[in-house]
Motif scaffolding. Structure first.
Motif: not given
Length: 76
Positions: A27-30, A32-34, A71-75
């Protein structure tokens, strides 16, 4: 949506009617944020032992831990 064809004994579930379902939504929230939303449903279809399986999947070694590692990997 994915079929979870793994029994409470952590073996292949060969009877499709006994499988649960996993749905993953992105879900796209912004810009650069999903948000990743995961729903694992119909665990009771697995029959005996499904409550223990639910506990394992809901533990840090289950879906929460997997999503945290994702989440950690994506960050990075």
């Amino acid at each position: 949506m994915l079929g979870w064809d793994i029994s409470p004994r952590w073996q292949i579930e060969t009877v499709h009617a006994n499988a649960s379902e996993v749905e993953v939504r992105f879900i796209s929230e912004a810009e650069n944020r999903t948000r990743v939303q995961l729903e694992h449903r119909y665990l009771e279809r697995h029959g005996e032992g499904w409550e223990q399986m639910r506990g394992q999947l809901g533990s840090e070694g289950g879906w929460p831990g997997c999503l945290q590692k994702f989440a950690e990997r994506i960050a990075t």
